[in-house]
Design a protein around this motif. Structure first.
Motif, short mmCIF file in Angstrom:
data_model
loop_
_atom_site.label_atom_id
_atom_site.label_comp_id
_atom_site.label_asym_id
_atom_site.label_seq_id
_atom_site.Cartn_x
_atom_site.Cartn_y
_atom_site.Cartn_z
N ILE A 237 0.84 -1.21 0.00
CA ILE A 237 0.00 0.00 0.00
C ILE A 237 0.87 1.25 0.00
N ARG A 238 1.94 1.25 0.78
CA ARG A 238 2.84 2.41 0.80
C ARG A 238 3.48 2.62 -0.57
N ASN B 48 1.24 7.63 -6.31
CA ASN B 48 0.06 8.51 -6.37
C ASN B 48 -1.25 7.74 -6.61
N VAL B 49 -1.31 6.55 -6.06
CA VAL B 49 -2.54 5.76 -6.12
C VAL B 49 -3.31 5.98 -4.81
N TRP B 50 -4.60 6.29 -4.91
CA TRP B 50 -5.44 6.43 -3.73
C TRP B 50 -5.95 5.05 -3.34
N VAL B 51 -5.73 4.68 -2.09
CA VAL B 51 -6.04 3.33 -1.62
C VAL B 51 -7.20 3.39 -0.63
N TYR B 52 -8.26 2.61 -0.92
CA TYR B 52 -9.45 2.59 -0.08
C TYR B 52 -9.68 1.17 0.46
N GLU C 154 -5.49 1.42 8.62
CA GLU C 154 -4.86 2.69 8.99
C GLU C 154 -3.88 3.17 7.93
N THR C 155 -3.33 2.26 7.13
CA THR C 155 -2.39 2.64 6.08
C THR C 155 -3.11 3.17 4.84
N CYS C 156 -4.38 2.81 4.68
CA CYS C 156 -5.15 3.26 3.52
C CYS C 156 -5.46 4.76 3.62
N ASP C 157 -5.86 5.33 2.49
CA ASP C 157 -6.25 6.75 2.46
C ASP C 157 -7.66 6.96 2.98
N GLY C 158 -8.51 5.95 2.90
CA GLY C 158 -9.89 6.09 3.35
C GLY C 158 -10.60 4.75 3.36
N THR C 159 -11.83 4.77 3.84
CA THR C 159 -12.64 3.57 3.93
C THR C 159 -13.98 3.81 3.25
N VAL C 160 -14.44 2.82 2.48
CA VAL C 160 -15.74 2.92 1.83
C VAL C 160 -16.63 1.79 2.35
N SER C 161 -17.92 2.08 2.49
CA SER C 161 -18.85 1.10 3.05
C SER C 161 -20.10 1.00 2.20
#
Length: 259
Positions: free
Chosen positions: A173-174, A180-184, A219-226
């Motif tokens: 993920i890092r 520059n990839v957004w990780v969800y 916690e390493t991701c940029d955000g969470t989707v549900s």
């Protein structure tokens, strides 16, 4: 007849299994990819089993403790001698292979965090391929690998879509974020999946069947989707949830407007 059908079905699931000390040693000498080795704890010391453990360490193959009863069940009628190995049906890709596959397109990657059910992993790979993802990343430990059962569940998609196996997902993920990839993470308590802007390079992390996305990975991701859960059941099957979010990403990447 019913017993015979069950026995044949079990054999079909085990065409990715090599059992016995010498067969496993020869497997490790070959170039065939190996997902993991199961070894009876009481049999772990000395002789050929120590050699297997050393060879596995050199190749980066996980060795896991297993009860003798477990190996007896996996290898009916076979003298497993306390050890069995699961082979990969296809060779794994490298992370760079996934990046090259993207070409000039923004990178689109799926990460499987602890997906242990081979049918779930195969279904996720199949959905990822259908949605236009450039590859799938799985951890070396703590999840299913590219076994024959995964290949069957993916309907052959795992033979076309690069699947890379990495030492740990947080490192992957890092590396994606450096590109520059957004990780969800697809997990509970996140932003509504259809309100997230998935434009550009994007990666989706799908969690395991029981625990979801692990804390450190989340916690390493940029955000969470549900996804909204309006029924009595509190969660969806991992591959079903992945398919829904993957197609929202595909819809936005294709520029299709929601009505």
């Amino acid at each position: 007849m019913e017993i015979e059908r069950k026995h044949r079905a079990n054999e079909a699931e085990r065409d990715d299994l090599v059992a016995g000390r010498n067969p496993v040693i020869e497997l490790l000498k070959s170039e065939r990819p190996v997902d993991k080795i199961l070894m009876v704890r009481a049999e772990r010391d000395g002789g050929s089993l120590s050699k297997i453990r050393a060879m596995a360490r050199e190749r980066g193959v996980p060795v896991k403790d297993a009860a003798k009863e477990k190996l007896d069940q996996l290898c009916p009628g076979i003298s497993h001698q306390g050890v069995a190995a699961f082979c990969a049906a296809y060779a794994y890709a490298e992370f760079e292979d996934i990046c090259r596959r993207a070409g000039e397109e923004p990178l689109f990657v799926v990460l499987a965090d602890g997906i242990e059910d081979p049918h779930n992993l195969g279904a996720i790979i199949r959905s990822a391929d259908a949605a236009g993802a450039h590859g799938v990343i799985i951890p070396r430990r703590g999840g299913a690998g590219l076994t024959a059962a995964v290949m069957r569940a993916s309907a052959g998609a795992a033979g076309h879509l690069p699947v890379a196996r990495v030492p740990n997902l947080t490192g992957a993920i890092r590396e994606l974020k450096r590109k520059n990839v957004w990780v969800y993470a697809a997990d509970f308590g996140g932003q509504d999946w259809c309100t997230v802007n998935f434009d550009g390079a994007v990666a989706l992390v799908v969690g395991g069947e029981d625990r979801g996305v692990s804390r450190l990975v989340r916690e390493t991701c940029d955000g969470t989707v549900s996804l909204p859960m309006r029924g009595a059941v509190g969660s969806l099957n991992a591959s079903v949830a992945a398919g829904i979010v993957l197609y929202e990403i595909a819809r936005q990447r294709l520029g299709i407007k929601a009505r």
